[in-house]
Design an enzyme around this catalytic site. Structure first.
Site, PDB file in Angstrom:
ATOM      1  N   ASP A  99       9.334   2.789   1.921  1.00 31.09           N
ATOM      2  CA  ASP A  99       8.170   3.605   2.270  1.00 31.09           C
ATOM      3  C   ASP A  99       7.945   3.429   3.769  1.00 31.09           C
ATOM      4  O   ASP A  99       7.427   2.419   4.227  1.00 31.09           O
ATOM      5  CB  ASP A  99       6.949   3.136   1.465  1.00 31.09           C
ATOM      6  CG  ASP A  99       5.697   3.939   1.822  1.00 31.09           C
ATOM      7  OD1 ASP A  99       5.691   4.629   2.861  1.00 31.09           O
ATOM      8  OD2 ASP A  99       4.708   3.869   1.060  1.00 31.09           O
TER       9      ASP A  99
ATOM     10  N   LYS B  84       2.723  11.080   7.320  1.00 30.23           N
ATOM     11  CA  LYS B  84       1.917  10.867   8.537  1.00 30.23           C
ATOM     12  C   LYS B  84       2.466  11.589   9.774  1.00 30.23           C
ATOM     13  O   LYS B  84       2.225  12.775   9.942  1.00 30.23           O
ATOM     14  CB  LYS B  84       1.730   9.373   8.778  1.00 30.23           C
ATOM     15  CG  LYS B  84       0.901   8.714   7.650  1.00 30.23           C
ATOM     16  CD  LYS B  84       0.444   7.335   8.049  1.00 30.23           C
ATOM     17  CE  LYS B  84      -0.112   6.545   6.874  1.00 30.23           C
ATOM     18  NZ  LYS B  84      -1.480   6.873   6.521  1.00 30.23           N
TER      19      LYS B  84
ATOM     20  N   PHE C 297       0.867  -1.189   0.000  1.00 28.12           N
ATOM     21  CA  PHE C 297       0.000   0.000   0.000  1.00 28.12           C
ATOM     22  C   PHE C 297       0.892   1.224   0.000  1.00 28.12           C
ATOM     23  O   PHE C 297       1.646   1.456   0.942  1.00 28.12           O
ATOM     24  CB  PHE C 297      -0.947   0.054   1.208  1.00 28.12           C
ATOM     25  CG  PHE C 297      -1.954   1.171   1.054  1.00 28.12           C
ATOM     26  CD1 PHE C 297      -3.193   0.939   0.483  1.00 28.12           C
ATOM     27  CD2 PHE C 297      -1.631   2.480   1.423  1.00 28.12           C
ATOM     28  CE1 PHE C 297      -4.107   1.980   0.291  1.00 28.12           C
ATOM     29  CE2 PHE C 297      -2.540   3.520   1.232  1.00 28.12           C
ATOM     30  CZ  PHE C 297      -3.771   3.265   0.670  1.00 28.12           C
TER      31      PHE C 297
END
Ligand code: PXG
Length: 403
Positions: free
Chosen positions: A222, A251, A137
């Site tokens: 990531d 984030k 993802f």
């Protein structure tokens, strides 16, 4: 009309939230519109690692908001450089390119890898390949969903972007077999978050790093979800002693206050970007930079990375000690934990709904995994409260639990 009905009428139906309307947050707690308090075991998928409305971040944000917020990158500002200096020194990456959302930083990494392949590695025009993993993802843009292995993410969003090759996650031999002279990069999550907190075998990332180095392929991690302390180290790749060629953060970088993301990389990779090649109206804006700088200082001052390691281990032990035949596995690292339920016997959505009624908010990942990823400021007592609520939900569901 109440808030839920109003949202159902006006908002696109691209989410299926739990039926709770949150109005306030503080630390690991959030409150709904009836004054009911909940422990937040989601922390916005790790974006709220510092806890809700951290006083130092609220202060940094309001002071900067009153001084200078957005000017675009057409001009220099006094906040961007100190922020980038700090994060580059923390991560050991020489250079950073600021964006806003995670997906934008992933796109930046993909563009950097392709241009590096053509201009440095010598790959023929339009032949560059990027290797990715099944179960990945990395965001929701057309190019990123093009290499998702999840049908729903890309169904009817075609034509899809070519140039990506999928291999199975956790299999270093599959990586070696997939590498060709045209391979620009291998893009990987050190732990797959959205796939359900999936942990690769020990040493996987170190093997991948070695293969990438040997074949002159960029290893791009990531760490949008795993980074900045979530797994008990500043970066999850540190567990394998790996320094990636490219690193993607998002984030928690924005301290739970606003979207801030970065692509960080080696000099020769970042050097591919020239003025006009890439950018963002909001990337690196003064408000974002001031908040992110303070967020990184709070991370250090409050030793949140160490806290995640210690409390994560405690929480994992407590969860693993639960004896319930509804649980198949409890796995995780730091405060990044997934509880895999037996799909025949329990649905993760139902567990989350019942947890909510006991004052704990979490969210299912796929049908079978309940996620426990609280703000890193959570206390041991709050973890105990969560574990007790989960035990009680599992007892209700199975009618037979012994501890
Ligand atoms: N990489 C990873 C590892 C992520 O977990 C992204 C990239 C994309 O970040 P942005 O900021 O573009 O969402 C993520 C995001 C959702 C959703 O609703 C996204 C994430 C987790 C849960 C839900 O799309 N992770």
């Amino acid at each position: 009309m109440n808030t839920l009905q109003l949202e159902a009428q006006y908002c696109a139906h691209n989410y299926h939230p739990l039926p709770v309307v949150l109005v306030k947050g503080e630390g690991a707690y959030v409150w709904d519109d009836n004054g009911q308090r909940y422990l937040d075991m989601m922390s916005a998928y790790s974006a709220v690692s510092h806890g809700h409305c951290h006083p130092r971040l609220v202060k940094a944000m309001s002071e900067q908001a009153a001084r200078l917020t957005i000017v675009s990158r057409a001009f220099h500002t006094d906040t961007l450089a100190p922020f980038l200096q700090m994060i580059c020194e923390m991560t050991g990456q020489p250079r950073a390119l600021p964006m806003n959302t995670g997906a934008e930083a992933v796109e930046t990494a993909l563009k950097a890898a392709r241009k590096w392949a053509y201009s440095v590695k010598g790959v023929a025009a339009d032949k560059a390949e990027i290797i990715v993993c099944d179960g990945n993802f990395h965001g929701r843009t057309i190019s990123i969903v093009s290499f998702s292995s999840e049908d729903q993410y890309k169904h009817q969003f075609g034509p899809l972007t070519p140039g990506f090759k999928n291999i199975s996650y956790g299999d270093a031999e599959a990586l070696e077999a997939a590498i060709t002279d045209n391979t620009a990069a291998f893009l990987v999550e050190p732990i797959q978050g959205e796939a359900g907190i999936v942990m690769p075998p020990p040493g996987y990332l170190a093997k991948c790093a070695e293969l990438c180095k040997r074949h002159n392929v960029l290893l791009i991690c990531d760490e949008i979800q795993t980074g900045l302390g979530r797994t008990g180290k500043l970066l999850a790749c540190e567990h394998d002693g790996v320094q990636p060629d490219g690193l993607i953060l998002g984030k928690a970088l924005g301290g739970g206050m606003m979207p801030v993301s970065l692509f960080l990389s080696r000099e020769d990779v970042m050097a591919v970007f020239e003025p006009g090649d890439h950018g963002s109206t909001f990337g690196g804006n003064p408000l974002a930079s001031a908040v992110a700088l303070e967020a990184m200082k709070v991370l250090q001052d409050e030793a949140l990375v160490e806290r995640s390691a210690k409390l994560g281990e405690y929480m994992l032990q407590q969860l693993q000690a639960i004896k319930s035949d509804l649980i198949q596995e409890v796995r995780g690292r730091g405060l990044f934990i997934g509880i895999e339920l037996d799909p025949q016997r329990a649905s993760a959505r139902e567990v989350c709904e019942r947890l909510m009624s006991k004052g704990v908010l979490s969210k299912e990942t796929h049908e079978t995994v309940v996620r426990m990823a609280p703000p890193l400021v959570i206390t041991e007592a709050q973890i105990d409260e969560t574990v007790a609520a989960l035990k009680s939900v599992l007892a209700e569901l199975s009618g037979e639990i012994s501890v």
